[in-house]
Design a protein around this motif. Structure first.
Motif, PDB file in Angstrom:
ATOM      1  N   LEU A 103      17.859  30.582 -46.074  1.00 19.29           N
ATOM      2  CA  LEU A 103      18.679  29.528 -45.160  1.00 19.29           C
ATOM      3  C   LEU A 103      19.422  30.717 -44.211  1.00 19.29           C
ATOM      4  CD1 LEU A 103      19.790  27.077 -44.193  1.00 19.29           C
ATOM      5  CD2 LEU A 103      21.926  27.183 -45.996  1.00 19.29           C
ATOM      6  N   ILE A 104      19.959  31.785 -45.183  1.00 19.27           N
ATOM      7  CA  ILE A 104      20.599  32.818 -44.175  1.00 19.27           C
ATOM      8  C   ILE A 104      19.535  33.465 -43.080  1.00 19.27           C
ATOM      9  CG2 ILE A 104      21.543  35.216 -44.443  1.00 19.27           C
ATOM     10  CD1 ILE A 104      22.532  34.440 -47.304  1.00 19.27           C
ATOM     11  N   GLY A 105      18.490  33.647 -43.554  1.00 21.82           N
ATOM     12  CA  GLY A 105      17.378  34.207 -42.926  1.00 21.82           C
ATOM     13  C   GLY A 105      16.966  33.141 -41.535  1.00 21.82           C
ATOM     14  N   THR A 106      17.254  32.269 -41.739  1.00 21.75           N
ATOM     15  CA  THR A 106      17.197  31.204 -40.157  1.00 21.75           C
ATOM     16  C   THR A 106      18.334  31.604 -39.127  1.00 21.75           C
ATOM     17  OG1 THR A 106      18.707  29.281 -41.455  1.00 21.75           O
ATOM     18  CG2 THR A 106      16.175  29.318 -41.498  1.00 21.75           C
ATOM     19  N   THR A 107      19.259  32.032 -39.618  1.00 20.01           N
ATOM     20  CA  THR A 107      20.579  32.537 -38.803  1.00 20.01           C
ATOM     21  C   THR A 107      20.079  33.703 -37.710  1.00 20.01           C
ATOM     22  OG1 THR A 107      21.708  33.963 -40.126  1.00 20.01           O
ATOM     23  CG2 THR A 107      22.123  31.621 -40.260  1.00 20.01           C
ATOM     24  N   PHE A 108      19.041  34.457 -38.324  1.00 20.63           N
ATOM     25  CA  PHE A 108      18.677  35.436 -37.348  1.00 20.63           C
ATOM     26  C   PHE A 108      17.641  34.999 -36.328  1.00 20.63           C
ATOM     27  CE2 PHE A 108      19.323  37.481 -41.438  1.00 20.63           C
ATOM     28  CZ  PHE A 108      20.479  38.100 -41.153  1.00 20.63           C
ATOM     29  N   GLU A 109      17.102  33.875 -36.299  1.00 13.36           N
ATOM     30  CA  GLU A 109      16.249  33.253 -35.284  1.00 13.36           C
ATOM     31  C   GLU A 109      16.949  32.359 -34.177  1.00 13.36           C
ATOM     32  OE1 GLU A 109      14.010  30.727 -37.972  1.00 13.36           O
ATOM     33  OE2 GLU A 109      13.306  32.276 -39.308  1.00 13.36           O
ATOM     34  N   GLU A 110      16.303  32.692 -33.246  1.00 14.84           N
ATOM     35  CA  GLU A 110      17.026  32.073 -31.874  1.00 14.84           C
ATOM     36  C   GLU A 110      16.762  30.554 -32.039  1.00 14.84           C
ATOM     37  OE1 GLU A 110      17.238  34.334 -27.614  1.00 14.84           O
ATOM     38  OE2 GLU A 110      15.185  33.828 -28.394  1.00 14.84           O
ATOM     39  N   PHE A 111      15.591  29.921 -32.502  1.00 12.42           N
ATOM     40  CA  PHE A 111      15.435  28.680 -32.627  1.00 12.42           C
ATOM     41  C   PHE A 111      16.550  27.977 -33.555  1.00 12.42           C
ATOM     42  CE2 PHE A 111      13.445  24.818 -34.350  1.00 12.42           C
ATOM     43  CZ  PHE A 111      12.976  24.256 -32.846  1.00 12.42           C
ATOM     44  N   SER A 112      16.829  28.448 -34.410  1.00 14.32           N
ATOM     45  CA  SER A 112      17.621  27.713 -35.441  1.00 14.32           C
ATOM     46  C   SER A 112      19.217  28.136 -34.904  1.00 14.32           C
ATOM     47  CB  SER A 112      17.776  28.527 -36.848  1.00 14.32           C
ATOM     48  OG  SER A 112      16.375  28.058 -37.501  1.00 14.32           O
ATOM     49  N   ARG A 113      19.212  29.266 -34.497  1.00 13.68           N
ATOM     50  CA  ARG A 113      20.774  29.583 -34.252  1.00 13.68           C
ATOM     51  C   ARG A 113      21.487  28.738 -33.066  1.00 13.68           C
ATOM     52  NH1 ARG A 113      20.087  34.317 -31.642  1.00 13.68           N
ATOM     53  NH2 ARG A 113      19.576  35.425 -33.511  1.00 13.68           N
ATOM     54  N   HIS A 114      20.838  28.099 -32.153  1.00 17.75           N
ATOM     55  CA  HIS A 114      21.212  27.292 -31.386  1.00 17.75           C
ATOM     56  C   HIS A 114      21.747  25.929 -32.027  1.00 17.75           C
ATOM     57  CE1 HIS A 114      18.978  23.694 -29.942  1.00 17.75           C
ATOM     58  NE2 HIS A 114      18.154  24.274 -30.606  1.00 17.75           N
ATOM     59  N   VAL A 115      21.189  25.885 -32.928  1.00 17.80           N
ATOM     60  CA  VAL A 115      21.318  24.549 -33.832  1.00 17.80           C
ATOM     61  C   VAL A 115      22.337  24.711 -34.474  1.00 17.80           C
ATOM     62  CG1 VAL A 115      20.686  22.776 -35.807  1.00 17.80           C
ATOM     63  CG2 VAL A 115      18.849  23.754 -34.105  1.00 17.80           C
ATOM     64  N   ILE A 116      22.800  25.832 -35.133  1.00 11.65           N
ATOM     65  CA  ILE A 116      24.174  26.138 -35.893  1.00 11.65           C
ATOM     66  C   ILE A 116      25.232  26.065 -34.785  1.00 11.65           C
ATOM     67  CG2 ILE A 116      25.063  28.020 -37.156  1.00 11.65           C
ATOM     68  CD1 ILE A 116      22.289  28.746 -38.239  1.00 11.65           C
ATOM     69  N   LEU A 117      24.987  26.704 -33.838  1.00 15.35           N
ATOM     70  CA  LEU A 117      26.240  27.104 -32.830  1.00 15.35           C
ATOM     71  C   LEU A 117      26.721  26.030 -32.174  1.00 15.35           C
ATOM     72  CD1 LEU A 117      25.371  30.700 -31.758  1.00 15.35           C
ATOM     73  CD2 LEU A 117      26.902  29.683 -33.684  1.00 15.35           C
ATOM     74  N   THR A 118      26.000  24.826 -31.909  1.00 15.99           N
ATOM     75  CA  THR A 118      26.117  23.929 -31.118  1.00 15.99           C
ATOM     76  C   THR A 118      26.507  22.650 -31.995  1.00 15.99           C
ATOM     77  OG1 THR A 118      24.294  24.404 -29.445  1.00 15.99           O
ATOM     78  CG2 THR A 118      25.170  22.374 -29.213  1.00 15.99           C
ATOM     79  N   PRO A 119      27.840  22.022 -31.650  1.00 17.01           N
ATOM     80  CA  PRO A 119      28.410  20.895 -32.678  1.00 17.01           C
ATOM     81  C   PRO A 119      27.128  19.947 -32.314  1.00 17.01           C
ATOM     82  CG  PRO A 119      30.114  22.048 -31.301  1.00 17.01           C
ATOM     83  CD  PRO A 119      28.761  22.812 -30.692  1.00 17.01           C
ATOM     84  N   ILE A 120      27.192  19.119 -33.370  1.00 15.21           N
ATOM     85  CA  ILE A 120      26.325  18.092 -33.321  1.00 15.21           C
ATOM     86  C   ILE A 120      26.626  17.008 -32.427  1.00 15.21           C
ATOM     87  CG2 ILE A 120      27.377  16.732 -34.950  1.00 15.21           C
ATOM     88  CD1 ILE A 120      24.570  16.185 -36.220  1.00 15.21           C
TER      89      ILE A 120
END
Length: 211
Positions: A103-120
Motif C-alpha cells: 500500500l505504501i508503494g502505491t503512493t509513489f505511483e502517479e496513477f494512485s497518487r491522484h486518487v489519494i490526493l483528490t477528495p472523493i
C-alpha cells in the motif's frame, strides 16, 4: 459492433479494446496527478495518450466516468493484492507487513497518487461515490479480517479493528502528501520507516500466537 482504436483504427478484438481502456486510464491518472481533477480536461488526457478526444468519448461518457474508473482501478488493484497476501501460509504479522509495504508503494505511483490526493467528493455525484466506496470497502474489509485474526492470536493489540484499519490505511498513504522524488528521503527509506511505525503501532508487546 465496430471498435475504434487510439488513433482512429478499428479495434475488433475485445482484448485490444480493454488495453485501450487501460491506456486511457493510465493517461488520465498522470494528468489528474499533475493538474488536479478540476483543472484537467479531456483534451489533456487525449494529448497525454497520443489519441483523439473522440476516442475518449467512445470509451467514457464524461470526465466523471474517467475518474470513477481510475479510482476503482487503483482501489481494485490494491484489494486484489491484499486478497492474495491474506491467504499466504505465513504468520499474520508477516502478511500484514507485506500488505502495508504494498500500500505504501502505491503512493509513489502517479496513477494512485491522484486518487489519494483528490477528495472523493470532487467531481463525483452520490451514485458514483457509492461505486467508488464499494471498491474501497472491499480493501477495508480484507484488512479488518487480517487484523481480527492477529487479535485472536494475541499478536496484535486488541482494539476496534475498523478504527485500526482506517488509521493504518491513512498512514500508509500519507507519503503521497509529502514525498518528492528529488527530496532527501528515498522511496526505500520512506517505505521502511512508515512500515516500521505501522507494525510497531499494532504489535502486542510480548505477544505470541495463541496455541
Amino acid at each position: 459492433m465496430t471498435k475504434i482504436g487510439l488513433r482512429g483504427s478499428v479495434v475488433r478484438n475485445p482484448e485490444q479494446r480493454a488495453e485501450q481502456r487501460r491506456q486511457i486510464l493510465a493517461a488520465a491518472g498522470r494528468v489528474f496527478a499533475r493538474k488536479g481533477y478540476e483543472a484537467a480536461k479531456m483534451d489533456d488526457i487525449a494529448a497525454e495518450m497520443g489519441g483523439s478526444k473522440g476516442i475518449l468519448y467512445y470509451q467514457f461518457k464524461s470526465k466523471q466516468d474517467v475518474i470513477v474508473e481510475t479510482r476503482r482501478e487503483a482501489s481494485g488493484v490494491a484489494a486484489d493484492r491484499l486478497a492474495e497476501i491474506s491467504v499466504l501460509p505465513i504468520p499474520v504479522m508477516e502478511r500484514l507487513e507485506r500488505a502495508m509495504r504494498h500500500l505504501i508503494g502505491t503512493t509513489f505511483e502517479e496513477f494512485s497518487r491522484h486518487v489519494i490526493l483528490t477528495p472523493i467528493t470532487i467531481g463525483l455525484d452520490a451514485e458514483n461515490i457509492d461505486k467508488v466506496r464499494e471498491t474501497e470497502r472491499r480493501y477495508e474489509g480484507l484488512l479488518v479480517t487480517l487484523l481480527e485474526e492477529g487479535m485472536r492470536q494475541g499478536v496484535i493489540v486488541p482494539a476496534n479493528p475498523k478504527v485500526v484499519a482506517f488509521t493504518m490505511i491513512r498512514t500508509a498513504m500519507s507519503p503521497a502528501l509529502w514525498f518528492r522524488e528529488d527530496g532527501t528521503v528515498s522511496r526505500e527509506e520512506t517505505t521502511e520507516i512508515v512500515t516500521g511505525m505501522l507494525m510497531h503501532g499494532v504489535a502486542l508487546p510480548g505477544g505470541s500466537p495463541a496455541g
